[in-house]
Enzyme design. Structure first.
Site, PDB file in Angstrom:
ATOM      1  CG  ASP A 405      -1.956  -1.015   1.266  1.00 31.49           C
ATOM      2  OD1 ASP A 405      -1.947  -1.863   0.352  1.00 31.49           O
ATOM      3  OD2 ASP A 405      -2.790  -0.993   2.201  1.00 31.49           O
ATOM      4  CG  ASP A 406       0.191   3.757   2.409  1.00 30.04           C
ATOM      5  OD1 ASP A 406      -0.994   3.591   2.022  1.00 30.04           O
ATOM      6  OD2 ASP A 406       0.530   3.777   3.598  1.00 30.04           O
ATOM      7  CG  HIS A 456      -4.379   2.725  -0.500  1.00 27.77           C
ATOM      8  ND1 HIS A 456      -5.212   1.977   0.319  1.00 27.77           N
ATOM      9  CD2 HIS A 456      -3.410   3.208   0.346  1.00 27.77           C
ATOM     10  CE1 HIS A 456      -4.782   2.000   1.566  1.00 27.77           C
ATOM     11  NE2 HIS A 456      -3.681   2.765   1.631  1.00 27.77           N
ATOM     12  CG  HIS A 460      -3.551   7.306   2.688  1.00 31.23           C
ATOM     13  ND1 HIS A 460      -3.743   7.169   4.046  1.00 31.23           N
ATOM     14  CD2 HIS A 460      -3.134   6.087   2.260  1.00 31.23           C
ATOM     15  CE1 HIS A 460      -3.435   5.923   4.416  1.00 31.23           C
ATOM     16  NE2 HIS A 460      -3.059   5.248   3.335  1.00 31.23           N
ATOM     17  CG  HIS A 547       2.411   0.006   4.196  1.00 27.36           C
ATOM     18  ND1 HIS A 547       2.231  -0.934   5.200  1.00 27.36           N
ATOM     19  CD2 HIS A 547       1.229   0.667   4.086  1.00 27.36           C
ATOM     20  CE1 HIS A 547       0.998  -0.838   5.677  1.00 27.36           C
ATOM     21  NE2 HIS A 547       0.364   0.136   5.011  1.00 27.36           N
TER      22      HIS A 547
END
Ligand code: ZN
Length: 595
Positions: A405-406, A456, A460, A547
């Site tokens: 993620d991210d 995603h 955020h 991540h």
């Protein structure tokens, strides 16, 4: 019997008077006999032919060495012989330019030696004179042909055009026409040609006129091929070297005007796909060279194709294998399903389908661990579907979906992608939309390695704390950003923080995925704790959360990927995992694993 005219008969009269002096006792009615008797001493010329030429009829005979000169006589039809002229010593032909179109002339010749006359061929030689159609203009015409124009000749049946070129020494008949011009398309650039136009008279006579022309046009490519593809009609041709580029033209069948499709600079590009075509229509194409502003020749008939869109192919993972489905073809009598795994050179037919309406096939034995390319070939036609590629996953073997993620974040994302690439493995990257354009190359590489790109959100944003319109915008903006780069929008979502409520479920518009193994990589930033967390928790069907922002996560990936493979796991994407496990994911639903 030859009768002398008043104007032209001097010599004949003189010779007659000599004969009379010598033979005064012979009366005037014996002239004929006298000629014959003296003729025995002068050889009678042997006639060869009377030939129709441009503006004249030429009589030919065999030159008798003894003759001082020759006298030429002519008669028209059944008329009397008429003296028309004489030649000097050594001649063997005479041009009669007092002829008229459509008339038939007969010629004969006498040899003269001193005062003595030869006899003559009473049959004579005949020629049917037809005026010659003089070629008034001959030139390269519209760069694709030679145009020959000639003068009209009265009372004729037709004109015949003959051609020969520097390579072909025989005259070739290229046209019969009653018109006063002809366009010859059957020409080759750079050659010298000669043309004759002959008039064929009503009485069978003929005449001819010769003129030369050099073809200087740029020759058109001769090997032009057309194929239908899902993108349009592909036109390809053999490379030509005399021009500086090409022009491609198209017209609908039945149309008269050519439309310019494209201008191509340089002569090395030898194909073009015309995307502005419609399914089921018949098109005619032609290609010509261009040099500066000079257009080359082209095939006026062009090349014809009926454009039919090849069937569109889709491919999906399922618990039974890779499911292929395609649109029904318009023509043909069935399909061949073909596969080529990465590293293979040849397309292999894995199924032959004999019904045009069967539009589905499941490849139960794809090459596991490799990218499997598929295409559909419509039987009895040249139509080939678009290509689709999916990794072969063995449904009977364990599998796991690693997720990051991210990101993207170049140093870490690339470190992870290097590991995946080396191990022929894939993962899923849930990207933050606002980062996508900055890390475009990472997105491209993820996509090209067969990894899945998930959504995603754009900023955020914790979606449980915002309203429906913000949720929608956060998802839509990221999808748009990714699609701009890969051409394909994400089909799965992981909400920031994994936060989901009923508003999110109702507005997110895609299936959502959390995880079953949480490495807490963001918290400990320690590769060994990530590795041990996965080792102790992973099982067949797990979704692992990491991540791609931390070097420790990149290092952990280097260690855990080979370990998972060694322990019998296939590393698959989230969508592959669900498909192969037979889970039919729904939008608005949240999934944490495939068990
Ligand atoms: Zn996050």
């Amino acid at each position: 019997m030859i009768s002398e005219t008043e104007n032209c008969g001097d010599n004949m009269k003189k010779s007659l008077s000599v004969a009379m002096i010598l033979l005064t006792f012979i009366n005037i009615f014996a002239i004929c006999a006298t000629i014959v008797s003296f003729a025995a001493e002068v050889t009678t010329p042997v006639l060869k032919k009377a030939e129709v030429n441009y503006g004249n009829v030429t009589v030919y005979w065999e030159n008798t060495r003894t003759a001082d000169k020759y006298r030429v006589y002519r008669k028209i039809g059944d008329g009397d012989w008429e003296y028309i002229g004489s030649t000097g010593k050594g001649f063997s032909s005479y041009k009669d330019d007092t002829v008229k179109n459509g008339r038939t002339y007969t010629y004969t010749v006498r040899a003269i030696y001193g005062k003595l006359y030869s006899s003559y061929d009473k049959e004579g030689v005949e020629a049917k004179y037809v005026s010659t159609p003089k070629i008034v203009e001959i030139k390269n015409y519209y760069s694709d042909s030679v145009r020959i124009q000639w003068n009209k000749v009265n009372n004729i049946k037709k004109y015949v055009v003959y051609r020969k070129d520097t390579k072909n020494q025989d005259w070739v008949k290229v046209a019969q026409t009653t018109s006063l011009q002809y366009r010859d398309f059957d020409i080759v650039n750079g050659r010298n040609y000669r043309y004759i136009v002959k008039a064929i008279g009503e009485n069978g006579g003929r005449s001819g006129y010769v003129k030369n022309v050099k073809i200087t046009a740029l020759k058109a490519p001769e090997e032009v091929k057309l194929t239908s593809s899902s993108k349009g009609v592909k036109i390809s041709w053999n490379k030509m070297t005399s021009g500086t580029g090409y022009r491609v033209y198209r017209k609908l069948k039945g149309a008269t005007e050519w439309d310019l499709v494209t201008k191509i600079k340089g002569n090395t590009t030898t194909s073009y796909t015309d995307t502005k075509v419609k399914n089921g229509k018949t098109y005619i194409y032609m290609v010509r060279q261009v040099k500066g502003s000079t257009l080359g020749t082209y095939n006026p008939h062009g090349y014809t194709i009926k454009y039919i869109i090849p069937p569109k192919l889709t491919a999906k993972h399922s618990p039974n294998g890779i499911v292929l489905s395609w649109d029904k073809a318009v023509t043909g009598n069935g399909y061949k399903v073909q596969r080529k795994a990465s590293g293979e050179n040849e397309w292999k037919t894995i199924s032959t389908i004999t019904s045009l309406s069967k539009l589905k096939y499941t490849d139960e034995k794809p090459v596991y661990g490799k990218k499997n390319y598929y295409r559909i070939v419509v039987s009895d036609s040249k139509l080939v579907s678009n290509k689709r590629a999916l990794y072969g996953i063995n449904p009977k073997k364990k599998m796991v979906a690693l997720t990051y993620d991210d990101g993207p974040y170049t140093p870490v994302t690339n470190q992870i992608l290097d590991v995946l690439e080396e191990n022929n493995a894939r993962a899923t990257f849930f990207v933050v939309g606002s980062r996508v354009s900055t890390y475009k190359d990472c997105i491209k590489r993820e996509y090209s390695l067969g990894c899945e790109i998930g959504n995603h959100s754009y900023n955020h944003t914790i979606l449980t704390s915002v309203g429906a319109s913000t949720i929608k915008a956060e998802i839509a903006d990221t999808n748009k950003a990714v699609k701009n780069i890969t051409g394909q929008a994400p089909k799965i979502v992981r909400t920031p923080g994994g936060a989901v409520n009923s508003t999110v479920r109702e507005n997110v518009g895609y299936p959502m995925f959390n995880w079953s193994v949480d490495t807490l990589d963001w918290k400990y930033r320690d590769s060994s704790s990530v590795v041990s967390s996965i080792k102790s928790n992973v099982r067949d069907g797990s979704i692992v959360l990491m991540h791609d922002l931390y070097g420790s996560t990149g290092n952990a990936t280097e260690e855990i990927v080979p370990w998972l493979i060694k322990n019998g796991y296939q590393l698959v994407t989230v969508s592959e995992l669900m498909a192969v496990k037979g889970i039919d994911v729904q939008k608005g639903e949240l999934y944490c694993s495939a068990y």
